[in-house]
Design a protein around this motif. Structure first.
Motif, PDB file in Angstrom:
ATOM      1  N   ASP A  30      -6.984 -15.473  -1.818  1.00 50.52           N
ATOM      2  CA  ASP A  30      -6.262 -14.714  -0.860  1.00 50.52           C
ATOM      3  C   ASP A  30      -5.352 -13.596  -1.315  1.00 50.52           C
ATOM      4  N   ASN A  31      -4.892 -12.517  -0.576  1.00 51.73           N
ATOM      5  CA  ASN A  31      -4.148 -11.484  -1.064  1.00 51.73           C
ATOM      6  C   ASN A  31      -4.576 -10.681  -2.378  1.00 51.73           C
ATOM      7  N   LEU A  32      -5.734 -10.546  -2.613  1.00 53.90           N
ATOM      8  CA  LEU A  32      -6.547  -9.811  -3.560  1.00 53.90           C
ATOM      9  C   LEU A  32      -5.940  -8.313  -3.396  1.00 53.90           C
ATOM     10  N   THR A  33      -5.101  -7.709  -4.272  1.00 55.62           N
ATOM     11  CA  THR A  33      -4.785  -6.277  -4.305  1.00 55.62           C
ATOM     12  C   THR A  33      -4.845  -5.731  -5.650  1.00 55.62           C
ATOM     13  N   VAL A  34      -5.180  -4.396  -5.693  1.00 57.10           N
ATOM     14  CA  VAL A  34      -5.602  -3.906  -7.019  1.00 57.10           C
ATOM     15  C   VAL A  34      -4.838  -2.519  -7.223  1.00 57.10           C
ATOM     16  N   ASP A  35      -4.356  -2.271  -8.217  1.00 55.25           N
ATOM     17  CA  ASP A  35      -3.659  -1.109  -8.561  1.00 55.25           C
ATOM     18  C   ASP A  35      -3.980  -0.533  -9.809  1.00 55.25           C
ATOM     19  N   ALA A  36      -3.290   0.556 -10.303  1.00 60.70           N
ATOM     20  CA  ALA A  36      -3.848   1.125 -11.485  1.00 60.70           C
ATOM     21  C   ALA A  36      -3.778   0.427 -12.915  1.00 60.70           C
ATOM     22  N   ASP A  37      -2.817  -0.670 -12.785  1.00 56.65           N
ATOM     23  CA  ASP A  37      -2.568  -1.262 -14.018  1.00 56.65           C
ATOM     24  C   ASP A  37      -3.040  -2.706 -14.262  1.00 56.65           C
ATOM     25  N   GLY A  38      -3.564  -3.338 -12.862  1.00 59.99           N
ATOM     26  CA  GLY A  38      -4.149  -4.678 -12.724  1.00 59.99           C
ATOM     27  C   GLY A  38      -4.126  -5.137 -11.386  1.00 59.99           C
ATOM     28  N   PHE A  39      -4.079  -6.442 -11.128  1.00 63.32           N
ATOM     29  CA  PHE A  39      -4.507  -6.937  -9.744  1.00 63.32           C
ATOM     30  C   PHE A  39      -3.453  -8.279  -9.655  1.00 63.32           C
ATOM     31  N   THR A  40      -3.408  -8.540  -8.354  1.00 65.86           N
ATOM     32  CA  THR A  40      -2.523  -9.703  -7.922  1.00 65.86           C
ATOM     33  C   THR A  40      -3.774 -10.293  -6.991  1.00 65.86           C
ATOM     34  N   ILE A  41      -3.578 -11.878  -6.967  1.00 63.22           N
ATOM     35  CA  ILE A  41      -4.191 -12.852  -6.282  1.00 63.22           C
ATOM     36  C   ILE A  41      -3.601 -13.976  -6.003  1.00 63.22           C
ATOM     37  N   THR A  42      -4.076 -14.717  -5.018  1.00 60.22           N
ATOM     38  CA  THR A  42      -3.502 -15.906  -4.574  1.00 60.22           C
ATOM     39  C   THR A  42      -4.723 -17.007  -4.872  1.00 60.22           C
TER      40      THR A  42
ATOM     41  N   ALA B 170     -11.730  -6.939  -2.388  1.00 56.93           N
ATOM     42  CA  ALA B 170     -10.422  -6.841  -1.777  1.00 56.93           C
ATOM     43  C   ALA B 170     -10.688  -6.489  -0.344  1.00 56.93           C
ATOM     44  N   ALA B 171     -11.715  -5.229  -0.224  1.00 53.37           N
ATOM     45  CA  ALA B 171     -12.065  -4.653   1.135  1.00 53.37           C
ATOM     46  C   ALA B 171     -12.973  -5.778   2.150  1.00 53.37           C
ATOM     47  N   ASN B 172     -14.071  -5.893   1.413  1.00 57.10           N
ATOM     48  CA  ASN B 172     -15.222  -6.309   1.837  1.00 57.10           C
ATOM     49  C   ASN B 172     -15.480  -7.783   1.716  1.00 57.10           C
ATOM     50  N   GLY B 173     -14.702  -8.614   0.841  1.00 51.93           N
ATOM     51  CA  GLY B 173     -15.365  -9.857   0.478  1.00 51.93           C
ATOM     52  C   GLY B 173     -16.331  -9.878  -0.621  1.00 51.93           C
ATOM     53  N   LEU B 174     -16.577 -11.278  -1.181  1.00 48.48           N
ATOM     54  CA  LEU B 174     -17.746 -11.295  -2.052  1.00 48.48           C
ATOM     55  C   LEU B 174     -19.068 -11.192  -1.494  1.00 48.48           C
ATOM     56  N   PRO B 175     -20.103 -10.492  -1.869  1.00 43.12           N
ATOM     57  CA  PRO B 175     -21.273 -10.423  -1.237  1.00 43.12           C
ATOM     58  C   PRO B 175     -22.038 -11.492  -2.130  1.00 43.12           C
ATOM     59  N   GLY B 176     -23.117 -12.147  -1.069  1.00 41.30           N
ATOM     60  CA  GLY B 176     -24.019 -13.016  -1.508  1.00 41.30           C
ATOM     61  C   GLY B 176     -23.422 -14.083  -2.317  1.00 41.30           C
ATOM     62  N   GLU B 177     -24.148 -14.527  -3.493  1.00 36.56           N
ATOM     63  CA  GLU B 177     -23.766 -15.359  -4.498  1.00 36.56           C
ATOM     64  C   GLU B 177     -22.720 -14.883  -5.674  1.00 36.56           C
ATOM     65  N   HIS B 178     -22.311 -13.548  -5.489  1.00 35.96           N
ATOM     66  CA  HIS B 178     -21.657 -13.050  -6.659  1.00 35.96           C
ATOM     67  C   HIS B 178     -20.140 -13.821  -6.683  1.00 35.96           C
ATOM     68  N   HIS B 179     -19.650 -14.070  -7.847  1.00 40.81           N
ATOM     69  CA  HIS B 179     -18.268 -14.997  -8.028  1.00 40.81           C
ATOM     70  C   HIS B 179     -17.974 -14.646  -9.478  1.00 40.81           C
ATOM     71  N   PHE B 180     -16.784 -14.688 -10.013  1.00 39.61           N
ATOM     72  CA  PHE B 180     -16.493 -14.076 -11.056  1.00 39.61           C
ATOM     73  C   PHE B 180     -15.587 -15.097 -11.972  1.00 39.61           C
TER      74      PHE B 180
ATOM     75  N   LEU C 138     -14.160  -0.114 -13.958  1.00 38.31           N
ATOM     76  CA  LEU C 138     -15.141  -0.743 -13.693  1.00 38.31           C
ATOM     77  C   LEU C 138     -14.836  -2.137 -12.898  1.00 38.31           C
ATOM     78  N   ILE C 139     -14.116  -3.015 -13.691  1.00 42.49           N
ATOM     79  CA  ILE C 139     -13.520  -4.100 -12.780  1.00 42.49           C
ATOM     80  C   ILE C 139     -12.665  -3.765 -11.813  1.00 42.49           C
ATOM     81  N   ALA C 140     -11.585  -2.839 -11.924  1.00 38.43           N
ATOM     82  CA  ALA C 140     -10.750  -2.324 -10.846  1.00 38.43           C
ATOM     83  C   ALA C 140     -11.810  -2.261  -9.592  1.00 38.43           C
ATOM     84  N   ASP C 141     -12.667  -1.380  -9.978  1.00 38.47           N
ATOM     85  CA  ASP C 141     -13.567  -0.886  -8.630  1.00 38.47           C
ATOM     86  C   ASP C 141     -14.127  -2.014  -7.925  1.00 38.47           C
ATOM     87  N   VAL C 142     -14.693  -2.969  -8.854  1.00 38.91           N
ATOM     88  CA  VAL C 142     -15.408  -4.066  -8.229  1.00 38.91           C
ATOM     89  C   VAL C 142     -14.164  -5.182  -7.485  1.00 38.91           C
TER      90      VAL C 142
END
Length: 158
Positions: free
Chosen positions: A71-83, A27-37, A18-22
């Motif tokens: 920046d540079n948010l990428t997600v794979d099967a094991d985790g994610f990278t982000i700057t 990563a593809a579309n940016g954060l919608p509205g007031e969402h933040h994590f 679920l978190i990977a999908d979010v």
């Protein structure tokens, strides 16, 4: 004899997906509205990559905020990278999903907490007697089996 159904492990993996999908959507579309994590992770977990000065400052656990600048948010099967920006210093992070401890989106009062998964049956009873390390938040008296529960959001409310 076939072992029982591992509902806890299945639930843990489903929450990670679920978190990977979010994160893939962000990563593809940016954060919608007031969402933040707010994402808390164990910095000691195998596969966590971070600058030495950040590891020195957060030797056990770190909470990052994904909101205004990333920046540079990428997600794979094991985790994610982000700057992320730490005091005007962009720093890349690699966070395996197994390192996650909490994921909270306070804009919609959504939260998950991951308990440490221990697959060694000999240690199972010992682990159940230990209190979860939740930084003093208000949690239920006994967490549900399987490693997931809703996180109390009071500490992030305005």
């Amino acid at each position: 004899m076939r072992p029982g159904i591992d509902y806890g492990g299945m639930m843990h993996r489903a929450m990670q997906r679920l978190i990977a999908d979010v994160l893939r959507d962000v990563a593809a579309n940016g954060l919608p509205g007031e969402h933040h994590f707010f994402i808390t992770f164990d910095t000691r977990e195998e596969g966590v990559e971070m600058a030495d000065w950040l590891r020195d400052r957060y030797p056990e656990e770190m909470t990052i905020v994904i909101q205004h600048w990333f920046d540079n948010l990428t997600v794979d099967a094991d985790g994610f990278t982000i700057t992320l920006n730490f005091g005007n210093s962009p720093e890349p992070l690699r966070i395996p999903f197994d390192a996650l401890r909490t994921f909270v989106d306070p804009s919609v009062e959504f939260g998950l907490r991951f308990e440490t998964q221990d697959h060694d049956e000999d240690d199972e009873d010992e682990d159940e007697d230990e209190a979860p390390d939740d930084d003093g938040g208000d949690g239920p008296d006994s967490p549900p089996p399987g490693g997931g529960e809703v996180v109390q959001l009071d500490r992030w409310r305005k």
